[in-house]
Design a protein around this motif. Sequence first.
Motif, mmCIF file in Angstrom:
data_model
loop_
_atom_site.group_PDB
_atom_site.id
_atom_site.type_symbol
_atom_site.label_atom_id
_atom_site.label_comp_id
_atom_site.label_asym_id
_atom_site.label_seq_id
_atom_site.Cartn_x
_atom_site.Cartn_y
_atom_site.Cartn_z
ATOM 1 N N ILE A 24 -0.609 19.959 -2.272
ATOM 2 C CA ILE A 24 0.423 19.188 -2.962
ATOM 3 C C ILE A 24 1.682 19.208 -2.107
ATOM 4 O O ILE A 24 2.156 20.271 -1.697
ATOM 5 C CB ILE A 24 0.723 19.787 -4.351
ATOM 6 C CG1 ILE A 24 -0.565 19.844 -5.192
ATOM 7 C CG2 ILE A 24 1.798 18.974 -5.068
ATOM 8 C CD1 ILE A 24 -0.388 20.577 -6.505
ATOM 9 N N LEU A 41 6.070 17.203 -4.597
ATOM 10 C CA LEU A 41 5.899 16.867 -6.005
ATOM 11 C C LEU A 41 6.711 17.855 -6.841
ATOM 12 O O LEU A 41 6.420 19.058 -6.849
ATOM 13 C CB LEU A 41 4.424 16.922 -6.398
ATOM 14 C CG LEU A 41 4.104 16.496 -7.836
ATOM 15 C CD1 LEU A 41 4.389 15.015 -8.037
ATOM 16 C CD2 LEU A 41 2.641 16.796 -8.174
ATOM 17 N N ARG A 46 8.873 12.047 -10.222
ATOM 18 C CA ARG A 46 8.384 13.373 -9.857
ATOM 19 C C ARG A 46 8.405 13.622 -8.355
ATOM 20 O O ARG A 46 8.069 14.719 -7.902
ATOM 21 C CB ARG A 46 6.968 13.571 -10.387
ATOM 22 C CG ARG A 46 6.917 13.677 -11.904
ATOM 23 C CD ARG A 46 5.526 14.020 -12.374
ATOM 24 N NE ARG A 46 5.485 14.257 -13.815
ATOM 25 C CZ ARG A 46 4.393 14.582 -14.497
ATOM 26 N NH1 ARG A 46 3.245 14.706 -13.853
ATOM 27 N NH2 ARG A 46 4.444 14.777 -15.795
ATOM 28 N N VAL A 47 8.755 12.593 -7.568
ATOM 29 C CA VAL A 47 8.872 12.796 -6.124
ATOM 30 C C VAL A 47 10.072 13.704 -5.864
ATOM 31 O O VAL A 47 11.162 13.482 -6.385
ATOM 32 C CB VAL A 47 9.046 11.454 -5.390
ATOM 33 C CG1 VAL A 47 9.213 11.688 -3.882
ATOM 34 C CG2 VAL A 47 7.851 10.546 -5.669
ATOM 35 N N ARG A 48 9.872 14.749 -5.076
ATOM 36 C CA ARG A 48 10.909 15.750 -4.829
ATOM 37 C C ARG A 48 12.143 15.104 -4.217
ATOM 38 O O ARG A 48 12.047 14.192 -3.384
ATOM 39 C CB ARG A 48 10.372 16.842 -3.895
ATOM 40 C CG ARG A 48 11.336 18.000 -3.678
ATOM 41 C CD ARG A 48 10.695 19.068 -2.800
ATOM 42 N NE ARG A 48 10.407 18.574 -1.464
ATOM 43 C CZ ARG A 48 11.306 18.488 -0.486
ATOM 44 N NH1 ARG A 48 12.553 18.869 -0.707
ATOM 45 N NH2 ARG A 48 10.962 18.041 0.690
ATOM 46 N N ALA A 51 5.459 11.583 -2.547
ATOM 47 C CA ALA A 51 4.664 12.762 -2.894
ATOM 48 C C ALA A 51 3.210 12.476 -2.551
ATOM 49 O O ALA A 51 2.731 11.357 -2.737
ATOM 50 C CB ALA A 51 4.801 13.077 -4.381
ATOM 51 N N SER A 95 -0.975 9.095 -2.995
ATOM 52 C CA SER A 95 0.431 9.168 -2.615
ATOM 53 C C SER A 95 1.246 8.295 -3.551
ATOM 54 O O SER A 95 0.787 7.245 -4.010
ATOM 55 C CB SER A 95 0.623 8.710 -1.163
ATOM 56 O OG SER A 95 0.263 7.350 -1.011
ATOM 57 N N MET A 117 3.241 21.731 -12.198
ATOM 58 C CA MET A 117 3.082 20.716 -11.154
ATOM 59 C C MET A 117 1.674 20.753 -10.553
ATOM 60 O O MET A 117 1.207 19.757 -10.015
ATOM 61 C CB MET A 117 4.119 20.929 -10.050
ATOM 62 C CG MET A 117 5.522 20.477 -10.406
ATOM 63 S SD MET A 117 5.664 18.695 -10.746
ATOM 64 C CE MET A 117 5.779 18.727 -12.544
ATOM 65 N N SER A 163 -0.125 18.579 -12.876
ATOM 66 C CA SER A 163 0.355 17.210 -12.666
ATOM 67 C C SER A 163 -0.210 16.616 -11.375
ATOM 68 O O SER A 163 -0.615 15.451 -11.326
ATOM 69 C CB SER A 163 1.879 17.190 -12.621
ATOM 70 O OG SER A 163 2.425 17.613 -13.852
ATOM 71 N N GLY A 164 -0.227 17.440 -10.323
ATOM 72 C CA GLY A 164 -0.778 16.972 -9.059
ATOM 73 C C GLY A 164 -2.255 16.647 -9.171
ATOM 74 O O GLY A 164 -2.722 15.639 -8.628
#
Length: 584
Positions: free
Chosen positions: A7, A10, A54-56, A62, A96, A37, A40-41
């Motif tokens: 991951i 994320l 949710r993209v960091r 992500a 992605s 996460m 979630s991933g």
Amino acid sequence: MLREIRIQNLGVIDDAVLELSEGLNVVSGETGAGKTMVVSGLGLLLGDRADAGRVRDGASQAVVEGFVDIPTDHPAAVRAAEAGGDVEDGLILVRSVSRQGRSRAHVGGRSAPVGVLAELGELLVAVHGQADQWRLRRPEQHRVVLDRFAGESVGGPLRRYTELYAELQDVRAEVQRLRELERDRARQVDVLRTGLEEIEAVDPQPGEDDDLRRESERLAHADGLRVAAGEAHLLVMGGDDALAAADEAGGSVADLLGRARAALAPVVGHDPQLAELDRRLQETTYAVTDVGGDLAAYQADLDVDPARLAWVGERRAALGGLLRKYGESVAEVLAWGEDAAKRLTELEGVDDRLDELQQRWAVVRAELAAVGTELSAARTEAAGRFAERVGDELAHLAMGNSRIEVAVRQHDDPDSDQALETADGRRLRCGPSGLDDVEILLAAGSGSPPRGVAKAASGGELSRLMLALELVTASGDVPTFVFDEVDAGVGGAAALEVGSRLAALARTSQVVVVTHLAQVAAFADRHLVVSKTDDGHVTASGVAPVEGEDRVRELARMLGGVADSAAALEHARELLQDSVGPKA
């Protein structure tokens, strides 16, 4: 089986790798460390809806990658291969999500629609958690779960019912098609009969149009052809009326060739090379003589016959009339005639065929009603056993006051001509899987009425209920189960029971559990800890397996929040010794 998940970017996770094993895999970590996460991933990897939020922060996208170890004949591998993916050495899945919300998927090294990931997810992993789209939210899945539990007692009648239902649909479709034919049958019959009568009157023969075209061309130019053939014959063979050109050359071609051979005859025996030339002159003489004879025969056949020329013209005109209506060649006209004859036979036999289908319709409906009734009885009997088994499992999962019921219902449909009439006189709605609607109901407390499980259970209860269902119905069809918050709201002895039941499921399938309870984590075959750095992010080294004393300290932290507490450490060792999982 999931072997590895990576991951990147994320939520709080910068870059983390989870290496999973067979059996029970536990993921733990402090609150906010990113355990959720992980689930979630995995959901993204299996086709869940993408959420750009949710993209960091600071990252453009992500990415989640997963490696699945499955045989090439597994249904998921077959589907991946159909999508163009490489599955020879396992299956690699990639998803992605960009900050702009664009989502991409790759299956086995090839770009694929995200929907393919969702299809593969249903075959590979069953995810159970508070936020996931639990499969039993779809009513049809309630029936699937019950039928899987019932086994052959339902499977046998269901197969027979499915075959009869498919036949009934085929009969219905054929009746509909014939009735549509019936609406304009008279007009079609007239058109087909007229066409067939026209073709029969002309009686075209295969290739006749080409033969007549060539004959017409020859007859129309007979005089010119005769003159040309005569001149050629005189030049080749000679004659009293030979052309001046032939006289000036010393005679016909045949005469000249004869003179040439006569000149060679006295000396031909003295030189093999000259003898060979004489032989070739002889062959040429034979060939010229043959051509001369053929020219004479051709000239003789060119008698002008006005009547024949007129007949050919009339015949071509008749064929032309057919070609304008039924095809561009006689071959196409004849093919149209064959098809029209078959179509006419079908149209003229519609009434008889409809009578046959109506009789078959009645027979199949009666058989379907009987098998459907048998299937309903088998499901009703299995529903009682299923509810009892699931109730027993719930008692071990801190839901002892909950009660499971399985409703197997039929719906009256007296006004539909597609309803099935059973032996007791009811007219019931039918579908491709039987006469029944199946619903699993949960009464969350002793005084609570049973309600649909999706509404009656909280997030943690839903996960524990799914664990109970998987334990009761586990068939090995799905190789991996993921549980999030299965331990929500439980502790002490109940938590040990949850861990024990997870370990039981892990004996036949791979299980991944996100938990905050040491009592559950003690049963793990592989224990992964998620930790974050001082800036609040999980880095590449932020997910690591723990063993030995490191695992004892993690369990101690989960028990009391202090990893080096002597009491907590002792309690952790006791949990490991008492668990059915591997010893520290």
